[in-house]
Design a protein around this motif. Structure first.
Motif, PDB file in Angstrom:
ATOM      1  N   UNK A   1       0.832  -1.211   0.000  1.00 49.83           N
ATOM      2  CA  UNK A   1       0.000   0.000   0.000  1.00 49.83           C
ATOM      3  C   UNK A   1       0.860   1.253   0.000  1.00 49.83           C
ATOM      4  N   UNK A   2       1.915   1.267   0.792  1.00 51.23           N
ATOM      5  CA  UNK A   2       2.813   2.426   0.844  1.00 51.23           C
ATOM      6  C   UNK A   2       3.518   2.638  -0.492  1.00 51.23           C
ATOM      7  N   UNK A   3       3.939   1.537  -1.120  1.00 48.28           N
ATOM      8  CA  UNK A   3       4.593   1.668  -2.427  1.00 48.28           C
ATOM      9  C   UNK A   3       3.632   2.233  -3.472  1.00 48.28           C
ATOM     10  N   UNK A   4       2.374   1.758  -3.452  1.00 49.85           N
ATOM     11  CA  UNK A   4       1.385   2.289  -4.402  1.00 49.85           C
ATOM     12  C   UNK A   4       1.120   3.765  -4.141  1.00 49.85           C
ATOM     13  N   UNK A   5       1.043   4.161  -2.887  1.00 49.21           N
ATOM     14  CA  UNK A   5       0.757   5.553  -2.538  1.00 49.21           C
ATOM     15  C   UNK A   5       1.918   6.472  -2.921  1.00 49.21           C
TER      16      UNK A   5
END
Length: 112
Positions: free
Chosen positions: A98-102
């Motif tokens: 999720x952090x990488x996508x954000x």
């Protein structure tokens, strides 16, 4: 709660729909196994108004994974710890994704 409300909750993975006897039969194990993984704090069944243990589908999936490990010779306490660590790892990987996508795509080399 009406009967229709109760049937609608059966789709809920966290709804404690299964008695100890039914849960043990579904897993092909014994009520003692379910008590043991409860004592090891792998799962905590909810209690009915009469004090009987009730299990959800989610809890049965966790119990099934512990049973696989026990069937392979792992002691119950160790199997429970392994399942807990696997669950924590899966959650950490989900959060990282999720952090990488954000954060968006990384800059290409040579860009600045």
């Amino acid at each position: 709660m009406t009967a229709d409300d109760s049937f609608g909750r059966l789709d809920d993975d966290d709804y404690p729909a299964y008695t100890m006897g039914r849960a043990a039969a579904m897993l092909g194990t014994t009520p003692q196994f379910l008590r043991a993984i409860g004592e090891a704090r792998l799962i905590t069944p909810l209690r009915s108004e009469g004090g009987h243990r009730r299990y959800s589908r989610y809890q049965l999936r966790i119990a099934a994974r512990a049973r696989e490990l026990v069937d392979q010779g792992t002691p119950v306490e160790a199997a429970c710890r392994i399942v807990i660590l696997e669950d924590q790892l899966e959650e950490a990987q989900r959060i990282n994704a999720e952090h990488r996508r954000a954060a968006g795509p990384p800059d290409s080399p040579g860009e600045a």
